[in-house]
Design an enzyme around this catalytic site. Structure first.
Site, short mmCIF file in Angstrom:
data_model
loop_
_atom_site.label_atom_id
_atom_site.label_comp_id
_atom_site.label_asym_id
_atom_site.label_seq_id
_atom_site.Cartn_x
_atom_site.Cartn_y
_atom_site.Cartn_z
N GLU A 143 -2.25 4.42 -11.67
CA GLU A 143 -3.51 5.21 -11.58
C GLU A 143 -3.54 6.31 -12.42
OE1 GLU A 143 -3.85 7.64 -7.70
OE2 GLU A 143 -3.20 5.60 -7.39
N SER A 203 0.70 -1.14 0.06
CA SER A 203 -0.05 -0.06 0.02
C SER A 203 0.75 1.14 0.01
CB SER A 203 -0.77 0.00 1.21
OG SER A 203 -1.47 1.13 1.71
N GLY A 204 0.63 2.31 -0.74
CA GLY A 204 1.35 3.68 -1.04
C GLY A 204 0.70 4.38 0.09
N LEU A 205 -0.51 4.42 0.48
CA LEU A 205 -0.90 4.90 1.84
C LEU A 205 0.00 4.22 3.08
CD1 LEU A 205 -2.67 6.78 3.66
CD2 LEU A 205 -4.36 4.96 3.58
N ASP A 262 0.45 10.54 1.79
CA ASP A 262 0.34 9.86 0.42
C ASP A 262 0.24 10.51 -0.76
OD1 ASP A 262 -0.05 7.48 -1.20
OD2 ASP A 262 -2.24 7.33 -0.80
N HIS A 297 -12.46 2.55 -8.62
CA HIS A 297 -12.44 3.26 -7.41
C HIS A 297 -13.57 4.09 -7.15
CE1 HIS A 297 -10.83 3.30 -3.43
NE2 HIS A 297 -9.65 4.21 -3.63
N ASN A 318 -3.72 11.26 -2.63
CA ASN A 318 -4.73 10.09 -2.08
C ASN A 318 -6.25 10.21 -2.50
OD1 ASN A 318 -6.54 8.90 0.10
ND2 ASN A 318 -4.65 7.48 0.30
N SER A 319 -6.86 9.25 -2.99
CA SER A 319 -8.12 9.10 -3.39
C SER A 319 -9.21 9.52 -2.64
CB SER A 319 -8.55 7.81 -3.87
OG SER A 319 -7.72 7.34 -4.89
N ASP A 352 1.44 -1.11 -4.99
CA ASP A 352 0.66 0.30 -5.47
C ASP A 352 1.55 1.23 -5.95
OD1 ASP A 352 -0.98 2.58 -5.31
OD2 ASP A 352 -1.23 2.52 -3.26
N LYS A 383 0.42 12.63 -7.09
CA LYS A 383 -0.88 12.35 -6.88
C LYS A 383 -1.33 12.84 -5.24
CE LYS A 383 -2.06 9.04 -4.57
NZ LYS A 383 -1.93 7.44 -4.52
N ARG A 442 -5.54 1.41 -13.02
CA ARG A 442 -6.70 2.02 -11.90
C ARG A 442 -7.41 3.27 -12.32
NH1 ARG A 442 -5.34 2.97 -5.48
NH2 ARG A 442 -6.40 5.13 -5.03
N ASP A 470 1.20 4.33 -7.51
CA ASP A 470 0.57 5.55 -7.54
C ASP A 470 0.42 5.70 -9.14
OD1 ASP A 470 0.64 5.84 -4.84
OD2 ASP A 470 2.43 6.87 -4.90
#
Length: 297
Positions: free
Chosen positions: A113, A45-47, A57, A188, A121-122, A84, A119, A157, A86
């Site tokens: 993504e 996980s990038g987060l 992130d 997502h 975080n979503s 992940d 980027k 993504r 990014d």
């Protein structure tokens, strides 16, 4: 017999008909615990990797730092690692280097993504900016052309729903990415129900697997996902979040109580930590090697 690569294992699961359960991990220990509890693969996980270094992130860490964290996870467990990555750390040239490095390190697959680099975080409430469709397709083509192992997996993504661009844009992007060569599409959403995702899946008619990250709609069950035709579900940040709450809680209680007496029965024993570290195997190797030395003498 030659051992099956982790990329091969992941590719087989993607081609199967069972829901693939993927646990988000942030270090080797969390990856090993996910394996122990029956998950099928690990999401580097990038987060999570960013959080353990207490940075946002937001493409703050370098590709090398993310890769090193994924390597630790890969060595800690026997499960395939999906990294992940990014938005791919830059343009097509960065993508080429990324695939070369991750593939040669034995990582089973990567996910990129369609957001601009750097980027957000979503779930960050600021404006989410996406790249042009053709620019992201070029990244996918670069990744596919670079990989040497046909089993190495590339997940694309789609962040159109996250960015509030609607179903038509999400479909347009996902279909373009599939045609460009993505092995799976991660769609997502940050809505609190599955309705937005369900609508996307109802309209999806390509033979490319769908991947979800049900962070914001936690009520959905494995059975629900299978009925929807989802191939992979990533529980991307639950291990990270519980580790924060658990560590914070136990340290607070120690300070308040003035001792560790009340929490000892609730936390892992030192022996369990030794087991996770491989100390029993280390002891067996010592016996084996010293025994062989004694015999040869």
């Amino acid at each position: 017999m030659v051992k099956e690569t982790k990329a091969k294992q992941l590719r087989k699961m993607l081609k199967g008909d069972k829901l693939i359960l993927v646990a988000g991990a942030h270090d080797g220990l969390s990856a090993k615990l996910a394996e122990r509890n029956g998950f099928h693969a690990i999401w580097a996980s990038g987060l999570g990797i960013s959080a353990v270094q207490t940075v946002p992130d937001a493409s703050i860490l370098t590709m090398t730092e993310f890769l090193q964290a994924a390597l630790v996870m890969n060595e800690a467990c026997d499960l395939p690692i999906i990294a992940d990555c990014d938005s791919g750390y830059g343009n097509v040239h960065n993508i080429v280097r990324m695939v070369e490095k991750y593939e040669s390190a034995g990582i089973a697959g990567v996910c990129i993504e369609d957001k601009v680099y750097p980027k957000l975080n979503s779930f960050d409430n600021r404006e989410q900016k996406l790249v042009l469709i053709e620019d992201f397709c070029a990244k996918i083509r670069a990744a596919k052309a670079t990989k040497q192992d046909p089993d190495f997996v590339l997940i694309a993504r789609v962040e159109a729903l996250i960015a509030g661009l609607g179903q038509d844009e999400a479909q347009k992007r996902a279909r373009a990415y599939a045609v460009a060569g993505a092995d799976a599409i991660l769609i997502h959403s940050k809505q609190k129900t599955v309705d937005e995702i369900a609508e996307f899946i109802r309209r999806w008619d390509l033979d490319v697997p769908i991947v979800l990250v049900p962070t914001k709609y936690p009520d959905i069950t494995f059975a629900d996902l299978e009925r929807m035709g989802v191939r992979m579900s990533i529980y991307a940040n639950q291990a990270l979040r519980v580790s924060v709450s658990a560590i914070d809680n136990v340290l607070k209680r120690i300070v308040e109580a003035g001792s560790t007496k009340d929490i000892e029965g609730e936390i892992a024993s030192v022996e369990e930590i030794f087991e996770l570290q491989g100390v029993p195997e280390m002891k067996l190797k010592e016996l084996e090697f010293y025994h062989e030395k004694t015999i040869s003498s």
